[in-house]
Enzyme design. Structure first.
Site, PDB file in Angstrom:
ATOM      1  N   LYS A 148      42.250  32.630  42.234  1.00 48.01           N
ATOM      2  CA  LYS A 148      43.681  32.820  41.952  1.00 48.01           C
ATOM      3  C   LYS A 148      44.286  31.593  41.244  1.00 48.01           C
ATOM      4  O   LYS A 148      45.222  31.743  40.456  1.00 48.01           O
ATOM      5  CB  LYS A 148      44.440  33.173  43.234  1.00 48.01           C
ATOM      6  CG  LYS A 148      44.007  34.509  43.842  1.00 48.01           C
ATOM      7  CD  LYS A 148      44.190  35.686  42.874  1.00 48.01           C
ATOM      8  CE  LYS A 148      43.914  37.032  43.528  1.00 48.01           C
ATOM      9  NZ  LYS A 148      44.106  38.170  42.613  1.00 48.01           N
ATOM     10  N   ASN A 204      45.588  44.004  38.411  1.00 42.50           N
ATOM     11  CA  ASN A 204      45.829  43.927  39.855  1.00 42.50           C
ATOM     12  C   ASN A 204      44.558  44.002  40.702  1.00 42.50           C
ATOM     13  O   ASN A 204      44.537  43.499  41.823  1.00 42.50           O
ATOM     14  CB  ASN A 204      46.800  45.061  40.245  1.00 42.50           C
ATOM     15  CG  ASN A 204      46.798  45.314  41.728  1.00 42.50           C
ATOM     16  OD1 ASN A 204      47.400  44.563  42.484  1.00 42.50           O
ATOM     17  ND2 ASN A 204      46.086  46.342  42.166  1.00 42.50           N
ATOM     18  N   TYR A 237      38.256  32.690  47.051  1.00 39.81           N
ATOM     19  CA  TYR A 237      39.460  33.481  46.757  1.00 39.81           C
ATOM     20  C   TYR A 237      40.558  32.611  46.140  1.00 39.81           C
ATOM     21  O   TYR A 237      41.023  32.914  45.030  1.00 39.81           O
ATOM     22  CB  TYR A 237      39.920  34.206  48.031  1.00 39.81           C
ATOM     23  CG  TYR A 237      41.108  35.104  47.805  1.00 39.81           C
ATOM     24  CD1 TYR A 237      41.060  36.140  46.866  1.00 39.81           C
ATOM     25  CD2 TYR A 237      42.283  34.939  48.527  1.00 39.81           C
ATOM     26  CE1 TYR A 237      42.157  36.970  46.654  1.00 39.81           C
ATOM     27  CE2 TYR A 237      43.381  35.764  48.327  1.00 39.81           C
ATOM     28  CZ  TYR A 237      43.310  36.776  47.379  1.00 39.81           C
ATOM     29  OH  TYR A 237      44.403  37.590  47.161  1.00 39.81           O
TER      30      TYR A 237
END
Ligand code: NAD
Length: 249
Positions: free
Chosen positions: A161, A93, A157
């Site tokens: 992902k 996470n 970012y």
């Protein structure tokens, strides 16, 4: 969801606040033993103290390996497995976001986000898989809604992902033979420090596009982690589960 993770041992990276802290809370409520990971000893110990106040009897400990250093991660995860008896669940996470305009990106910023959001996911997954191999286990990664649509600024970012989704689907295929399931949760806009640090001009227009009509809470995401980590998801691997209020941005 009480006891659906009874007897399981979990590591949660970035477990000191935000979504990770909510995952730690939900895993404990579901009956798991949990090692929460912080980036520093002080924040990890601080989070442990908070969680101990909430769950005085809980089987929980704090660790603070360097997530981009395989030796450090392997040592910490092995100690967790030794103390609690196994390592069954890894919640990858920990992550950072960026909103840097493309023309202003520095090499250091690129390295920083790729190191934590991609390299650490691979290193932690490898260390956990070595301990799970043969016995089975579950890895749940944290992706993002930006892995579907990109974002208008800070391309490092979404790049990271998209990579998390690629790692998820590839490891699902590679590790199924070792009875290790690998899935991801793709949160939408969730009320945590990460979002508090983004400019209002980026956030407000996004909230207007959420069909469910509100920002998500860390708990909304943690519920999906519990489900994917549990045997209720025993036939699910390689999935990227959107938990985003139906947003399509
Ligand atoms: P947060 O900033 O509140 O928490 C981030 C966590 O990562 C913290 O526990 C922090 O200690 C840890 N971390 C940061 N840098 C680290 C490092 N170098 N080494 C080890 N740990 C480090 O953020 P959050 O919103 O709770 O985000 C958690 C995850 O959810 C991230 O992967 C993020 O990309 C993802 N996510 C968040 C949102 C959102 O809207 N909040 C949306 C989509 C995805």
């Amino acid at each position: 969801m009480e006891n659906i993770l009874k007897g399981k041992v979990a590591v949660v990276t970035g477990g000191t606040r935000g979504i990770g802290y909510a995952i730690v809370q939900k895993f404990l409520k579901a009956g798991a033993s949990v090692a929460l990971c912080g980036s520093k000893e002080s924040t990890a110990r601080g989070a442990l103290e908070r969680i101990k106040n909430e769950f005085p009897e809980a089987p929980v400990k704090a660790i603070w390996p360097v997530l981009t250093d395989s030796k450090s991660v392997e040592k910490a995860f092995s100690e967790v497995a030794e103390e609690f008896g196994s390592l069954d669940i890894l919640a990858n996470n920990a992550g950072i976001s960026q909103s840097t305009p493309f023309y202003e990106y520095t090499e250091q910023e690129i390295d920083k986000i790729l190191n934590l959001n991609i390299k650490a996911v691979m290193i932690c997954s490898q260390a956990a898989a070595k301990l799970m191999k043969g016995k089975g286990g579950v890895i749940v990664n944290t992706s993002s809604v930006v892995s579907l649509y990109g974002q208008p600024s800070g391309c490092g970012y979404p790049a990271s992902k998209y990579a998390v989704n690629g790692i998820t689907k590839s490891l699902a295929r590679e590790l199924a033979k070792d009875r290790i399931r690998v899935n991801a949760v793709a949160p939408g806009i969730i009320r945590t420090d990460m979002v508090a640090n983004l400019p209002e001009s980026m956030i407000q227009p996004l909230i207007k596009t959420i069909p469910i009509g509100r920002m998500g809470e860390a708990e909304d995401i943690a519920n999906a982690f519990v489900f994917l980590a549990s045997d209720f998801a025993s036939y699910i691997t390689g999935a990227v589960l959107s938990v985003d209020g139906g947003v399509m941005i």
